[in-house]
Design a protein around this motif. Sequence first.
Motif, PDB file in Angstrom:
ATOM      1  N   PRO A 153       0.874  -1.217   0.116  1.00 16.95           N
ATOM      2  CA  PRO A 153      -0.156   0.032   0.074  1.00 16.95           C
ATOM      3  C   PRO A 153       0.814   1.157  -0.012  1.00 16.95           C
ATOM      4  CG  PRO A 153       0.020  -0.787   2.144  1.00 16.95           C
ATOM      5  CD  PRO A 153       0.940  -1.664   1.258  1.00 16.95           C
ATOM      6  N   ARG A 154       2.057   1.142   0.235  1.00 11.88           N
ATOM      7  CA  ARG A 154       2.907   2.406   0.318  1.00 11.88           C
ATOM      8  C   ARG A 154       4.239   2.253   0.036  1.00 11.88           C
ATOM      9  NH1 ARG A 154       3.763   2.343   7.004  1.00 11.88           N
ATOM     10  NH2 ARG A 154       4.462   0.295   7.139  1.00 11.88           N
ATOM     11  N   ILE A 155       4.951   3.506  -0.396  1.00  7.33           N
ATOM     12  CA  ILE A 155       6.376   3.410  -0.623  1.00  7.33           C
ATOM     13  C   ILE A 155       7.112   3.130   0.680  1.00  7.33           C
ATOM     14  CG2 ILE A 155       8.019   4.797  -1.462  1.00  7.33           C
ATOM     15  CD1 ILE A 155       6.380   6.327  -3.335  1.00  7.33           C
ATOM     16  N   ILE A 156       8.249   2.197   0.724  1.00 10.31           N
ATOM     17  CA  ILE A 156       9.226   1.986   1.465  1.00 10.31           C
ATOM     18  C   ILE A 156      10.615   1.715   0.827  1.00 10.31           C
ATOM     19  CG2 ILE A 156      10.272   0.341   3.397  1.00 10.31           C
ATOM     20  CD1 ILE A 156       7.293  -0.700   3.642  1.00 10.31           C
ATOM     21  N   VAL A 157      11.334   2.873   1.215  1.00 12.37           N
ATOM     22  CA  VAL A 157      12.798   3.062   0.716  1.00 12.37           C
ATOM     23  C   VAL A 157      13.686   3.256   1.798  1.00 12.37           C
ATOM     24  CG1 VAL A 157      14.283   4.238  -1.038  1.00 12.37           C
ATOM     25  CG2 VAL A 157      11.810   4.181  -1.552  1.00 12.37           C
ATOM     26  N   GLN A 158      14.969   2.513   1.856  1.00 12.48           N
ATOM     27  CA  GLN A 158      15.713   2.615   2.835  1.00 12.48           C
ATOM     28  C   GLN A 158      17.218   2.620   2.703  1.00 12.48           C
ATOM     29  OE1 GLN A 158      13.760  -0.725   4.909  1.00 12.48           O
ATOM     30  NE2 GLN A 158      12.909   0.403   6.513  1.00 12.48           N
ATOM     31  N   ARG A 159      18.005   3.170   3.443  1.00 15.18           N
ATOM     32  CA  ARG A 159      19.330   3.035   3.216  1.00 15.18           C
ATOM     33  C   ARG A 159      19.933   3.171   4.485  1.00 15.18           C
ATOM     34  NH1 ARG A 159      21.958   5.320  -2.303  1.00 15.18           N
ATOM     35  NH2 ARG A 159      23.283   3.695  -2.649  1.00 15.18           N
ATOM     36  N   ASN A 160      20.912   2.303   4.855  1.00 18.33           N
ATOM     37  CA  ASN A 160      21.560   2.313   6.314  1.00 18.33           C
ATOM     38  C   ASN A 160      22.998   2.420   6.017  1.00 18.33           C
ATOM     39  OD1 ASN A 160      21.469  -0.382   5.384  1.00 18.33           O
ATOM     40  ND2 ASN A 160      21.547  -0.972   7.765  1.00 18.33           N
ATOM     41  N   GLY A 161      23.702   2.882   7.116  1.00 18.46           N
ATOM     42  CA  GLY A 161      25.205   3.242   6.871  1.00 18.46           C
ATOM     43  C   GLY A 161      25.725   2.993   8.456  1.00 18.46           C
ATOM     44  N   PRO A 162      26.909   3.063   8.688  1.00 17.63           N
ATOM     45  CA  PRO A 162      27.377   2.985  10.070  1.00 17.63           C
ATOM     46  C   PRO A 162      27.013   4.001  11.005  1.00 17.63           C
ATOM     47  CG  PRO A 162      29.011   3.631   8.353  1.00 17.63           C
ATOM     48  CD  PRO A 162      27.843   3.290   7.603  1.00 17.63           C
ATOM     49  N   ASP A 163      26.592   5.221  10.336  1.00 23.60           N
ATOM     50  CA  ASP A 163      26.356   6.515  11.287  1.00 23.60           C
ATOM     51  C   ASP A 163      24.941   7.024  11.264  1.00 23.60           C
ATOM     52  OD1 ASP A 163      28.995   6.422  12.537  1.00 23.60           O
ATOM     53  OD2 ASP A 163      29.624   7.149  10.603  1.00 23.60           O
ATOM     54  N   VAL A 164      24.288   6.574  10.010  1.00 22.84           N
ATOM     55  CA  VAL A 164      23.085   7.152   9.744  1.00 22.84           C
ATOM     56  C   VAL A 164      21.999   6.347   8.826  1.00 22.84           C
ATOM     57  CG1 VAL A 164      23.674   8.446   7.831  1.00 22.84           C
ATOM     58  CG2 VAL A 164      21.936   9.123   9.077  1.00 22.84           C
ATOM     59  N   ARG A 165      20.750   6.220   9.263  1.00 21.61           N
ATOM     60  CA  ARG A 165      19.704   5.359   8.358  1.00 21.61           C
ATOM     61  C   ARG A 165      18.986   6.460   7.789  1.00 21.61           C
ATOM     62  NH1 ARG A 165      18.932   1.342  13.506  1.00 21.61           N
ATOM     63  NH2 ARG A 165      20.449  -0.298  12.833  1.00 21.61           N
ATOM     64  N   ARG A 166      18.424   6.390   6.758  1.00 21.55           N
ATOM     65  CA  ARG A 166      17.595   7.088   5.977  1.00 21.55           C
ATOM     66  C   ARG A 166      16.226   6.174   5.487  1.00 21.55           C
ATOM     67  NH1 ARG A 166      22.361   9.471   4.924  1.00 21.55           N
ATOM     68  NH2 ARG A 166      22.627  11.575   5.448  1.00 21.55           N
ATOM     69  N   THR A 167      15.238   6.386   5.903  1.00 30.86           N
ATOM     70  CA  THR A 167      14.111   5.854   5.534  1.00 30.86           C
ATOM     71  C   THR A 167      12.974   6.798   4.877  1.00 30.86           C
ATOM     72  OG1 THR A 167      14.595   4.163   7.450  1.00 30.86           O
ATOM     73  CG2 THR A 167      12.231   4.072   6.307  1.00 30.86           C
ATOM     74  N   LEU A 168      12.294   6.274   3.984  1.00 29.00           N
ATOM     75  CA  LEU A 168      11.098   6.785   3.284  1.00 29.00           C
ATOM     76  C   LEU A 168       9.940   5.950   3.392  1.00 29.00           C
ATOM     77  CD1 LEU A 168       9.640   9.276   2.031  1.00 29.00           C
ATOM     78  CD2 LEU A 168      10.038   8.220  -0.375  1.00 29.00           C
ATOM     79  N   VAL A 169       8.960   6.155   4.448  1.00 29.95           N
ATOM     80  CA  VAL A 169       8.022   5.318   4.429  1.00 29.95           C
ATOM     81  C   VAL A 169       6.660   6.275   4.228  1.00 29.95           C
ATOM     82  CG1 VAL A 169       6.362   3.789   6.035  1.00 29.95           C
ATOM     83  CG2 VAL A 169       8.975   3.881   6.014  1.00 29.95           C
ATOM     84  N   GLY A 170       5.868   5.929   3.107  1.00 28.21           N
ATOM     85  CA  GLY A 170       4.683   6.444   2.663  1.00 28.21           C
ATOM     86  C   GLY A 170       5.092   7.922   2.411  1.00 28.21           C
ATOM     87  N   GLN A 171       4.639   9.010   2.969  1.00 27.87           N
ATOM     88  CA  GLN A 171       5.234  10.450   2.730  1.00 27.87           C
ATOM     89  C   GLN A 171       6.424  10.935   3.635  1.00 27.87           C
ATOM     90  OE1 GLN A 171       1.549  12.566   2.671  1.00 27.87           O
ATOM     91  NE2 GLN A 171       1.476  12.332   0.416  1.00 27.87           N
ATOM     92  N   GLU A 172       6.628  10.257   4.808  1.00 34.25           N
ATOM     93  CA  GLU A 172       7.579  10.650   5.675  1.00 34.25           C
ATOM     94  C   GLU A 172       8.875  10.054   5.676  1.00 34.25           C
ATOM     95  OE1 GLU A 172       6.829  11.009  10.245  1.00 34.25           O
ATOM     96  OE2 GLU A 172       7.714   9.020   9.936  1.00 34.25           O
ATOM     97  N   LEU A 173       9.849  11.209   5.305  1.00 30.42           N
ATOM     98  CA  LEU A 173      11.078  10.974   5.463  1.00 30.42           C
ATOM     99  C   LEU A 173      11.808  10.972   6.561  1.00 30.42           C
ATOM    100  CD1 LEU A 173      13.820  10.452   3.377  1.00 30.42           C
ATOM    101  CD2 LEU A 173      14.048  12.854   3.338  1.00 30.42           C
ATOM    102  N   ARG A 174      12.615  10.067   6.983  1.00 28.47           N
ATOM    103  CA  ARG A 174      13.276   9.903   8.552  1.00 28.47           C
ATOM    104  C   ARG A 174      14.692   9.535   8.381  1.00 28.47           C
ATOM    105  NH1 ARG A 174       8.947   5.871   9.656  1.00 28.47           N
ATOM    106  NH2 ARG A 174      10.365   4.449   9.726  1.00 28.47           N
TER     107      ARG A 174
END
Length: 273
Positions: free
Chosen positions: A209-230
């Motif tokens: 039902p929704r977009i899930i895009v993620q990238r993780n590294g040693p010091d930061v994780r970035r995640t887009l779930v639905g409309q929210e970028l974290r």
Amino acid sequence: MSESLWGGAELDLDAYLGRIGYDGSLRPTLDTLRALHRRHLDAIPFENLEIVLGRPVPLDVVSTQAKLVGQRRGGYCFEHNLLFAAVLDRLGYSFTGLASRVRMGVRQLRATTHMLLRVDIAGEDWLADVGFGGDGPLEPIPLRTGSELRHGGWTFDLVEEEPGVFLLRTRHQDGWFDLHAFTLEPRYPVDYGLFNYYTSTHPRSPFTPRIIVQRNGPDVRRTLVGQELRTERPDGSGQRHDVPADELPDVLAKVFGIELGAQDAESIRDRHR
């Protein structure tokens, strides 16, 4: 090279190594496994855009490599780990496919929907998993309980929850967070085909039902779930903000390295709205 269960003979190894930017040793050792694991995660994002657009997710080596390597796209767990399995197969590693029930902090019994690999190196078993997404490990994890592991700023451990059932956890600011639970029952590409069909098509799957895009590294994780970028850091700090539909293709390109063609960009904008 003879045909194998995991498709190593069909892999364009040079293209894969170029995609992840790796030019080190290819001997089937623990050091090589660690390096490939890290480089794969650095280079290839986790994403479910094809699923959200209502397209099938083929799992054969040729199709998966064409997408993740040739088109420089990402994928979700089955795509990542089946491609990685083909690499290990080509390099001569001894390994077994496994499957797990994703927890993500919830104790409710869920279906088996995640793939990982058990790799035997000199008589010691390691868990390799380049397809879990934002909370996943950055390196292979030894298949033994009772020790904490640091991957960059993130902490993991493995516990045997009950006889034969292993639970991988990561430490959050408020304590241990359950990721997924698995047994050592061997799984095969034909099994993942069934799991993939459910996960990529069922309306109750978290990926449809929704977009899930993620990238993780040693010091930061970035995640887009639905409309929210974290954005999340190991100390618990981070930022959250909504991504308007018109900005989505730029965010995918600049934050996650996913370049979409004009037609796909318009389709994903419409779906995002």
